[in-house]
Enzyme design. Structure first.
Site, PDB file in Angstrom:
ATOM      1  N   PRO A  89       0.806  -1.226   0.000  1.00 20.50           N
ATOM      2  CA  PRO A  89       0.000   0.000   0.000  1.00 20.50           C
ATOM      3  C   PRO A  89       0.835   1.271   0.000  1.00 20.50           C
ATOM      4  CG  PRO A  89      -0.153  -1.124   2.123  1.00 20.50           C
ATOM      5  CD  PRO A  89       0.531  -2.056   1.192  1.00 20.50           C
ATOM      6  N   GLU A 116       2.468  -7.885   9.173  1.00 17.67           N
ATOM      7  CA  GLU A 116       2.530  -6.441   9.358  1.00 17.67           C
ATOM      8  C   GLU A 116       3.275  -5.732   8.235  1.00 17.67           C
ATOM      9  OE1 GLU A 116       1.849  -2.779  11.166  1.00 17.67           O
ATOM     10  OE2 GLU A 116       0.974  -4.751  11.534  1.00 17.67           O
ATOM     11  N   ARG A 154      -3.138  -9.455 -20.382  1.00 21.99           N
ATOM     12  CA  ARG A 154      -4.095  -9.193 -21.464  1.00 21.99           C
ATOM     13  C   ARG A 154      -3.517  -8.280 -22.544  1.00 21.99           C
ATOM     14  NH1 ARG A 154      -7.283  -4.852 -21.408  1.00 21.99           N
ATOM     15  NH2 ARG A 154      -9.154  -6.052 -21.906  1.00 21.99           N
ATOM     16  N   ASP A 169      -9.294   0.428 -24.600  1.00 23.75           N
ATOM     17  CA  ASP A 169      -9.774   0.335 -23.226  1.00 23.75           C
ATOM     18  C   ASP A 169      -9.709   1.684 -22.522  1.00 23.75           C
ATOM     19  OD1 ASP A 169     -10.421  -2.318 -23.151  1.00 23.75           O
ATOM     20  OD2 ASP A 169      -8.461  -2.972 -22.441  1.00 23.75           O
TER      21      ASP A 169
END
Length: 255
Positions: A89, A116, A154, A169
């Site tokens: 993150p 953690e 893809r 896209d």
């Protein structure tokens, strides 16, 4: 392309790698995916891959030794170091542009953590990229790795049945994708726009471009901040801004 995934839970990838477009890409040989349980590289008989953080605090931290040993085993004999990606993150926000860059690589290694966090030396001395798929925290890096892998695989040549699909896209052009319609031409009183039934390819392309811009303006105006707009695009934006202003004035009068 070759992709190696370091994870404590390789079973999580079984369905993902065997179904739909990803499964077909593997069958075609467009990509080779290998999952590695890095617990096998633990340096003690108990298979320990985590430990308490120095300085105290909650949670457990992944040890550096198993991760380093696993990666070194995977790249042994390679002249060029592959992209080694830490799903975290704290990483750089993942975008379609990064997906396109990764799709040009021959070898990717994903590190999926748990607990953690990671020993900082993994970040400093092993990985080449830290990626985040959003401002939230998951229980591990497996799901984010699958998201990135799907978006990259893809894009590989021959993976999609229609090569134009990846090019048009959302985000590939810098705009969100235009609306799509299929049969029937009328459903419960809602009709497909006439231009899409006209067979006039130039007008259809213009309508799609306009609607892509409109959808981006409505839903993700931030994507337009650094876009170099054409005269036509600026004219459309002025038109919609004027319409929005007129609607706001009408609502104010009615109130």
């Amino acid at each position: 392309m070759r992709i190696d995934v370091l994870t404590l839970f390789p079973e999580m990838f079984t369905g993902f790698l065997s179904q739909s477009i990803i499964g077909k890409a593997i069958e075609k040989g467009a990509v080779q995916v290998n999952t590695v349980n890095f617990r096998e590289y633990a340096t003690n008989k108990h298979g320990t891959v985590d430990d308490y953080p120095y300085g105290g605090g909650g949670g457990m931290v992944l040890k550096p030794e198993p991760i380093f040993l696993a990666v070194e085993d995977l790249i042994a004999g390679q002249a060029v170091k592959p992209r080694i990606i830490l799903m975290c993150p704290q990483g750089v926000p993942y975008t379609q542009r990064i997906a396109e860059q990764l799709a040009e690589e021959e070898h990717l290694i994903f590190i999926c953590g748990h607990y953690e966090g990671y020993d900082e030396r993994i970040r400093q001395h092993l990985v080449t990229d830290e990626l985040s798929i959003g401002d939230y925290v998951l229980t591990g890096g497996e799901l984010p790795a699958m998201v990135v892998m799907d978006s990259v695989i893809r894009l590989l040549p021959g993976v999609l049945g229609n090569e134009i699909s990846a090019v048009t896209d959302s985000f590939s052009t810098g705009l969100l994708e235009h609306p799509h319609y299929t049969r029937p031409a009328e459903f419960r009183g809602w009709s497909v726009p006439d231009v899409l039934l006209s067979g006039h390819h130039g007008e259809i392309a213009k309508w799609r471009h306009r609607e892509s811009l409109r959808r981006t303006w409505q839903r993700r105006p931030d994507l337009l901040q650094n876009r170099e707009l054409s005269e036509q695009e600026r004219a459309w934006l002025r038109e919609w801004e004027e319409e929005r202003g007129a609607d706001s004035r009408q609502e104010s009068d009615e109130a």
